[in-house]
Design an enzyme around this catalytic site. Structure first.
Site: not given
Length: 679
Positions: A469-470, A473, A476
């Site tokens: 998940h991290e 990010h 991105h």
């Protein structure tokens, strides 16, 4: 002579933060100088006698204050990941200064006049899409933050912002202090019954590190989660669960009840001052969801689908606990314990059986390999750059042509100066200036199980998905490719920001991806396919209850920020109970309160935005459906995702970007199907 390294440009490899040369006492003077320099840059824009243009006003404004922003990102990231009393004290001093400076910009009439001049002629300027977005964002940055207010109201706004910045800092400090203060030392081996060997060893090591005999458990997640999930001793589970649930709610020096009420009142006053009905109306104007009504509609539609499933799951869990141990009333400290036992029985799947296949280093390498297969990125560990703690790992990221893409920091283990949870952050943004594409420095921070004397760091499956998940990010941020820093990377609408993170979690459930990194840390054996099938089968286990829990947090957030009279709320606990009424499964625990430790909305940036997690799940389920249809490593789909979503930041409306990638608007059915809520 001692010089303050923060006052000048960093003469470091890749222009990274020179952590080892920064002293805590450097920060305050650096902030003061940074604010002074940024003010001079603003003055240069407002005193410019040439007529206002996009370049000399809007663009100049976006690139102003770069050095101050750099110092801020270093300081506040350290305050989250490696804080101490000095840093916390500086934060209390600096936050009002920064809030004041921010107001000095948004309430600067001469500056707003120039911005408005450019904005009023936007139709004739032939701007690129990105420039038009920046102009719109800059204009709204003023109009939404008081530029059109009278002088008296501007002063009111300044006072409110100053108070809010201090209150949210204090809120967070209290939670960290509460987390660090709780210790449960066990000396009788019988009390360890049910606990995994790794958790016992970690507790022993922690006790030893503090010069104590026995086994020490804390509220840090890698200590708390195994205890609440596996410990057979119900009274001790109750003790640690109540300790976790009473953070900020004890009526002592670390109590957050007044902070909650004051934050909520001040946010409401601020919104009213700016002409909005509530804080939620103010926030949501700049979100995909647009209005509080739409958020309520969205959450309530999900609630309608999830509640029957959640109630069935809860009934089954109650019956299971009763059959197994004669438990007549299932309490909050029983939930994780019996859910784990039921999951093991139903799927013959135990986190402890999975952990040997998820050695931290292998999972990191797996995330890197998947990023390479999808987006052509390469990660090389480097030791030539500074880090703020020995635990931090540092990498240089390049593309397949060997071009430098990003610096990447990863910080995985709990320690006293670090807040709980997991997050991604930026030490330096990406932007293009004077023909140079200045690349970003990105970091992820987690709190995973530490290696012990006999075992490496072995992750639970939940920790594996957290890492992905991290890392989503982080991608991105790393793949950002925009001109302006304020539109770069994760600077997107808040209910869009979770798409890149949540979509990446999907690879953790796929055979093709697990074969890349899930190998036994001792034998090197690839995870057996029957375990992969069980992981997939159990992915929707208690999905109704999980969805209900997320909805309850979203509704609680909206109840604090979307109601017209927060000054009438006198009891945090009573208000919270009302907000939770339709989502409640467990009996209430009188000593506990969620709001007083709800850092996402009272310390982080999620106020009126907690619904975003579920909103982005609709996007991620729909997007991953596309990957699955074409192949989870399909280069064409991956390229479209990188080109239209990951690299674009906030340059266009997120729905436009999403449709460009997907070819259509997102369909909620994909989420409901994945969650097993669509029959």
């Amino acid at each position: 002579m001692d010089t303050n390294i923060l006052l000048n440009d960093f003469n470091t490899p890749f222009n990274v933060a020179p952590f080892s040369k920064i002293k805590d006492e450097d920060f305050l003077p650096a902030f003061q100088e940074g604010i002074k320099a940024a003010k001079a840059e603003i003055d240069a824009i407002t005193l410019n006698t040439a007529k206002a243009t996009f370049e000399n006003t809007i663009e100049a404004l976006d690139f102003s204050g770069a050095h101050l922003n750099r110092i801020s990102s270093i300081f506040f990231n350290l305050n989250s990941a490696e804080t101490n009393e000095t840093i916390q004290k500086i934060a209390q001093e600096v936050s009002p200064l920064l809030s004041e400076f921010s107001n000095d910009i948004t309430l600067n009439e001469a500056l707003f006049e120039r911005v408005k001049t450019v904005y009023d002629q936007k139709e004739t300027l032939q701007l690129t899409v990105e420039q038009a977005t920046l102009l719109d964002k800059k204009y709204k940055g003023f109009s939404r933050n008081g530029a059109n207010l009278s002088d008296a109201k501007k002063e009111q706004l300044r006072a409110i912002d100053k108070q809010l910045s201090q209150l949210s800092l204090k809120f967070g400090e209290n939670i960290l202090a509460e987390t660090n203060a709780f210790e449960m030392l066990l000396t009788d081996p019988k009390t360890l019954s049910g606990l995994p060997e790794g958790a016992i060893e970690a507790a022993k090591q922690l006790a030893e590190s503090k010069g104590k005999d026995g086994w020490l458990f804390t509220l840090d997640y890698p200590s708390y989660i195994p205890f609440i999930t596996y410990a057979d001793d119900r009274e001790l589970r109750k003790k640690i669960a109540i300790a976790a649930g009473t953070k900020g709610f004890k009526g002592d020096a670390l109590d957050n009840q007044d902070h909650v009420l004051n934050i909520v009142k001040l946010r409401h006053q601020r919104a009213n001052l700016l002409g909005y009905k509530t804080h939620a109306h103010f926030v949501l104007e700049e979100r995909m969801a647009e209005t509080p009504d739409k958020v309520h509609q969205f959450l309530n539609e999900l609630l309608e689908k999830a509640k029957p499933a959640a109630e069935d799951e809860f009934k089954n869990l109650e019956a299971f606990a009763k059959d197994l141990d004669g438990i007549t009333t299932l309490q909050k400290w029983d939930g994780a314990y019996y859910a784990e036992k039921l999951k093991q029985k139903r799927f013959d799947l135990d986190d402890e059986r999975l952990k040997p296949y998820f050695k931290l280093e292998n999972v990191i390498d797996g995330a890197f390999t998947i990023a390479h297969k999808l987006f052509g990125l390469n990660f090389e560990a480097i030791t030539t750059i500074d880090k703020y703690h020995d635990d931090v790992r540092t990498y240089k990221v390049t593309d397949d042509a060997g071009n430098y893409v990003s610096i990447f920091y990863a910080d995985f283990f709990p320690r006293p100066g670090k807040r709980n949870g997991a997050w991604m952050t930026v030490y330096k943004p990406q932007y293009i200036k004077d023909g140079t594409n200045s690349r970003p420095h990105i970091s992820i921070v987690c709190n995973f199980t530490k290696p012990t004397k006999t075992k490496p760091s072995l992750l639970t499956f939940n920790e594996v998905t957290t890492l992905f998940h991290e890392f989503g990010h982080a991608l991105h941020g790393m793949l950002a490719n925009t001109t302006y820093p304020s539109l770069s990377g994760t600077n997107v609408y808040w209910d869009f920001v979770e798409l890149p993170s949540q979509i990446l979690e999907n690879w953790c459930y796929e055979k093709e991806a697990l074969e890349v990194f899930a190998t036994h840390y001792e034998t090197g054996e690839v995870i057996p396919m029957d375990l992969v099938e069980k992981i997939k089968a159990s992915a929707t286990f208690h999905e109704g209850m999980q969805t209900l829990r997320q909805i309850s947090f979203g509704l609680l957030d909206m109840s604090w920020h979307g109601e017209a009279a927060p000054d009438k709320i006198t009891s945090v606990k009573t208000h919270e109970a009302k907000a939770f009424k339709n989502t409640k499964l467990y009996p209430d625990v009188a000593e506990n309160c969620m709001s007083t430790a709800f850092s996402h909305i009272f310390q982080g940036g999620y106020s009126s935005g907690y619904y975003s997690y579920k909103w982005a799940e609709v996007l991620d389920a729909d997007a991953f459906e596309y990957f699955k249809t074409e192949g989870i490593f399909n280069p064409t789909v991956a390229h479209k995702f990188k080109t239209h979503v990951l690299s674009q930041g906030g340059t266009e409306n997120p729905m436009t970007l999403y449709k460009r990638f997907r070819g259509q608007a997102p369909q909620p059915d994909a989420l409901l199907k994945r969650a097993g809520l669509l029959k």
